[in-house]
Motif scaffolding. Structure first.
Motif, PDB file in Angstrom:
ATOM      1  N   GLY A 108      -5.283  80.486  33.243  1.00  0.00           N
ATOM      2  CA  GLY A 108      -4.027  80.755  32.546  1.00  0.00           C
ATOM      3  C   GLY A 108      -3.391  79.425  32.155  1.00  0.00           C
ATOM      4  O   GLY A 108      -4.038  78.581  31.535  1.00  0.00           O
ATOM      5  N   ASP A 109      -2.130  79.219  32.582  1.00  0.00           N
ATOM      6  CA  ASP A 109      -1.440  77.960  32.301  1.00  0.00           C
ATOM      7  C   ASP A 109      -1.588  76.945  33.425  1.00  0.00           C
ATOM      8  O   ASP A 109      -1.117  75.818  33.308  1.00  0.00           O
ATOM      9  CB  ASP A 109       0.061  78.226  32.066  1.00  0.00           C
ATOM     10  CG  ASP A 109       0.320  78.992  30.789  1.00  0.00           C
ATOM     11  OD1 ASP A 109      -0.480  78.851  29.832  1.00  0.00           O
ATOM     12  OD2 ASP A 109       1.319  79.747  30.731  1.00  0.00           O
ATOM     13  N   ASP A 110      -2.221  77.342  34.523  1.00  0.00           N
ATOM     14  CA  ASP A 110      -2.360  76.460  35.689  1.00  0.00           C
ATOM     15  C   ASP A 110      -3.605  75.590  35.563  1.00  0.00           C
ATOM     16  O   ASP A 110      -4.728  76.112  35.468  1.00  0.00           O
ATOM     17  CB  ASP A 110      -2.450  77.270  36.985  1.00  0.00           C
ATOM     18  CG  ASP A 110      -1.194  78.074  37.250  1.00  0.00           C
ATOM     19  OD1 ASP A 110      -0.103  77.633  36.831  1.00  0.00           O
ATOM     20  OD2 ASP A 110      -1.309  79.145  37.871  1.00  0.00           O
ATOM     21  N   LYS A 111      -3.402  74.264  35.577  1.00  0.00           N
ATOM     22  CA  LYS A 111      -4.534  73.346  35.507  1.00  0.00           C
ATOM     23  C   LYS A 111      -5.242  73.317  36.852  1.00  0.00           C
ATOM     24  O   LYS A 111      -4.614  73.108  37.888  1.00  0.00           O
ATOM     25  CB  LYS A 111      -4.062  71.937  35.146  1.00  0.00           C
ATOM     26  CG  LYS A 111      -5.221  70.980  34.899  1.00  0.00           C
ATOM     27  CD  LYS A 111      -4.769  69.547  34.667  1.00  0.00           C
ATOM     28  CE  LYS A 111      -4.024  69.401  33.389  1.00  0.00           C
ATOM     29  NZ  LYS A 111      -3.775  67.977  33.063  1.00  0.00           N
ATOM     30  N   LEU A 112      -6.565  73.532  36.824  1.00  0.00           N
ATOM     31  CA  LEU A 112      -7.362  73.532  38.047  1.00  0.00           C
ATOM     32  C   LEU A 112      -8.090  72.211  38.263  1.00  0.00           C
ATOM     33  O   LEU A 112      -8.245  71.756  39.392  1.00  0.00           O
ATOM     34  CB  LEU A 112      -8.393  74.653  38.020  1.00  0.00           C
ATOM     35  CG  LEU A 112      -7.840  76.059  37.994  1.00  0.00           C
ATOM     36  CD1 LEU A 112      -8.975  77.058  37.881  1.00  0.00           C
ATOM     37  CD2 LEU A 112      -7.015  76.330  39.242  1.00  0.00           C
ATOM     38  N   LEU A 113      -8.586  71.631  37.178  1.00  0.00           N
ATOM     39  CA  LEU A 113      -9.271  70.352  37.307  1.00  0.00           C
ATOM     40  C   LEU A 113      -9.192  69.597  35.996  1.00  0.00           C
ATOM     41  O   LEU A 113      -8.950  70.171  34.940  1.00  0.00           O
ATOM     42  CB  LEU A 113     -10.728  70.519  37.778  1.00  0.00           C
ATOM     43  CG  LEU A 113     -11.748  71.217  36.901  1.00  0.00           C
ATOM     44  CD1 LEU A 113     -12.360  70.276  35.867  1.00  0.00           C
ATOM     45  CD2 LEU A 113     -12.874  71.743  37.771  1.00  0.00           C
ATOM     46  N   SER A 114      -9.383  68.293  36.102  1.00  0.00           N
ATOM     47  CA  SER A 114      -9.455  67.433  34.926  1.00  0.00           C
ATOM     48  C   SER A 114     -10.411  66.302  35.250  1.00  0.00           C
ATOM     49  O   SER A 114     -10.658  65.997  36.420  1.00  0.00           O
ATOM     50  CB  SER A 114      -8.070  66.888  34.558  1.00  0.00           C
ATOM     51  OG  SER A 114      -7.528  66.148  35.630  1.00  0.00           O
ATOM     52  N   GLY A 115     -10.946  65.701  34.222  1.00  0.00           N
ATOM     53  CA  GLY A 115     -11.849  64.594  34.449  1.00  0.00           C
ATOM     54  C   GLY A 115     -12.596  64.197  33.206  1.00  0.00           C
ATOM     55  O   GLY A 115     -12.197  64.527  32.083  1.00  0.00           O
ATOM     56  N   GLU A 116     -13.695  63.472  33.428  1.00  0.00           N
ATOM     57  CA  GLU A 116     -14.516  62.990  32.335  1.00  0.00           C
ATOM     58  C   GLU A 116     -15.990  63.187  32.671  1.00  0.00           C
ATOM     59  O   GLU A 116     -16.390  63.093  33.833  1.00  0.00           O
ATOM     60  CB  GLU A 116     -14.254  61.508  32.068  1.00  0.00           C
ATOM     61  CG  GLU A 116     -12.868  61.250  31.544  1.00  0.00           C
ATOM     62  CD  GLU A 116     -12.614  59.794  31.215  1.00  0.00           C
ATOM     63  OE1 GLU A 116     -13.385  58.909  31.663  1.00  0.00           O
ATOM     64  OE2 GLU A 116     -11.630  59.528  30.491  1.00  0.00           O
ATOM     65  N   ILE A 117     -16.770  63.447  31.622  1.00  0.00           N
ATOM     66  CA  ILE A 117     -18.219  63.562  31.730  1.00  0.00           C
ATOM     67  C   ILE A 117     -18.812  62.453  30.863  1.00  0.00           C
ATOM     68  O   ILE A 117     -18.486  62.348  29.680  1.00  0.00           O
ATOM     69  CB  ILE A 117     -18.712  64.941  31.242  1.00  0.00           C
ATOM     70  CG1 ILE A 117     -18.094  66.046  32.103  1.00  0.00           C
ATOM     71  CG2 ILE A 117     -20.232  64.999  31.262  1.00  0.00           C
ATOM     72  CD1 ILE A 117     -18.337  67.438  31.556  1.00  0.00           C
ATOM     73  N   LEU A 118     -19.664  61.638  31.450  1.00  0.00           N
ATOM     74  CA  LEU A 118     -20.281  60.525  30.766  1.00  0.00           C
ATOM     75  C   LEU A 118     -21.745  60.855  30.481  1.00  0.00           C
ATOM     76  O   LEU A 118     -22.483  61.250  31.378  1.00  0.00           O
ATOM     77  CB  LEU A 118     -20.194  59.272  31.632  1.00  0.00           C
ATOM     78  CG  LEU A 118     -20.817  57.992  31.089  1.00  0.00           C
ATOM     79  CD1 LEU A 118     -20.109  57.558  29.797  1.00  0.00           C
ATOM     80  CD2 LEU A 118     -20.727  56.890  32.144  1.00  0.00           C
ATOM     81  N   SER A 119     -22.132  60.731  29.216  1.00  0.00           N
ATOM     82  CA  SER A 119     -23.504  61.028  28.804  1.00  0.00           C
ATOM     83  C   SER A 119     -24.072  59.876  27.995  1.00  0.00           C
ATOM     84  O   SER A 119     -23.339  59.180  27.299  1.00  0.00           O
ATOM     85  CB  SER A 119     -23.559  62.289  27.928  1.00  0.00           C
ATOM     86  OG  SER A 119     -23.116  63.418  28.618  1.00  0.00           O
ATOM     87  N   ILE A 120     -25.381  59.714  28.086  1.00  0.00           N
ATOM     88  CA  ILE A 120     -26.105  58.865  27.154  1.00  0.00           C
ATOM     89  C   ILE A 120     -26.718  59.835  26.151  1.00  0.00           C
ATOM     90  O   ILE A 120     -27.548  60.672  26.519  1.00  0.00           O
ATOM     91  CB  ILE A 120     -27.189  58.031  27.850  1.00  0.00           C
ATOM     92  CG1 ILE A 120     -26.570  57.159  28.945  1.00  0.00           C
ATOM     93  CG2 ILE A 120     -27.934  57.174  26.820  1.00  0.00           C
ATOM     94  CD1 ILE A 120     -27.589  56.464  29.838  1.00  0.00           C
ATOM     95  N   TRP A 121     -26.243  59.774  24.910  1.00  0.00           N
ATOM     96  CA  TRP A 121     -26.631  60.751  23.895  1.00  0.00           C
ATOM     97  C   TRP A 121     -27.922  60.265  23.225  1.00  0.00           C
ATOM     98  O   TRP A 121     -28.046  59.115  22.836  1.00  0.00           O
ATOM     99  CB  TRP A 121     -25.500  60.935  22.872  1.00  0.00           C
ATOM    100  CG  TRP A 121     -25.577  62.273  22.246  1.00  0.00           C
ATOM    101  CD1 TRP A 121     -26.035  62.563  20.996  1.00  0.00           C
ATOM    102  CD2 TRP A 121     -25.201  63.522  22.835  1.00  0.00           C
ATOM    103  NE1 TRP A 121     -25.985  63.913  20.773  1.00  0.00           N
ATOM    104  CE2 TRP A 121     -25.462  64.526  21.886  1.00  0.00           C
ATOM    105  CE3 TRP A 121     -24.666  63.882  24.068  1.00  0.00           C
ATOM    106  CZ2 TRP A 121     -25.217  65.874  22.136  1.00  0.00           C
ATOM    107  CZ3 TRP A 121     -24.419  65.214  24.316  1.00  0.00           C
ATOM    108  CH2 TRP A 121     -24.686  66.200  23.356  1.00  0.00           C
TER     109      TRP A 121
END
Length: 142
Positions: A127-140
């Motif tokens: 809903g409006d509640d943030k559960l997690l945040s972050g970053e994903i790093l990839s070599i494309w």
């Protein structure tokens, strides 16, 4: 297993290339339901009691849902991409039966030693509640 793609178009006819990613812009929004089937599979893999509808789910199940959303968010992908790392911050715990929405944004693109490094930001909400945040790093790959 249910899941709904909410925002696109991250789906293309040809594989995504490094140049296709718009830095600083939202890429995709994907919903994944933490249904009873997912909770049962999780409990079967990792042991312990199965969380029931309305009960808090293991945070790892939210991470699995986030990774499923990430896989579905940008398709098709070229072969050979490398998941180089991720950082996540938890803000809450999801509940079994909830629909979680993952939003992906291109944070950074850079060439280093002839490799295409892509950093996607992710936020996941119930809903409006943030559960997690972050970053994903990839070599494309392409």
């Amino acid at each position: 297993m249910s899941g709904t793609d909410l925002m696109g178009p991250a789906l293309k006819d040809t594989p995504w290339t490094f140049d296709d990613f718009p830095q600083g812009e939202p890429m995709a929004e994907v919903a994944v339901e933490l249904n009873a089937e997912r909770a049962a599979l999780w409990a079967g893999l990792y042991g312990g009691p199965q969380a029931q509808a309305g009960e808090p789910a293991p945070r790892g199940l939210a991470v699995a849902a986030m990774m499923e959303a990430y896989i579905r968010a940008i398709q098709p992908r070229p072969p050979g991409n490398v998941h180089a790392g991720q950082t996540l911050t938890f803000h809450g715990r999801p509940k079994v039966g909830a629909v979680l929405t993952a939003r992906f944004t291109v944070v950074k693109k850079e060439m280093k030693k002839e490799r295409r490094w892509l950093t996607l930001g992710v936020e996941m909400f119930e809903g409006d509640d943030k559960l997690l945040s972050g970053e994903i790093l990839s070599i494309w790959a392409a």
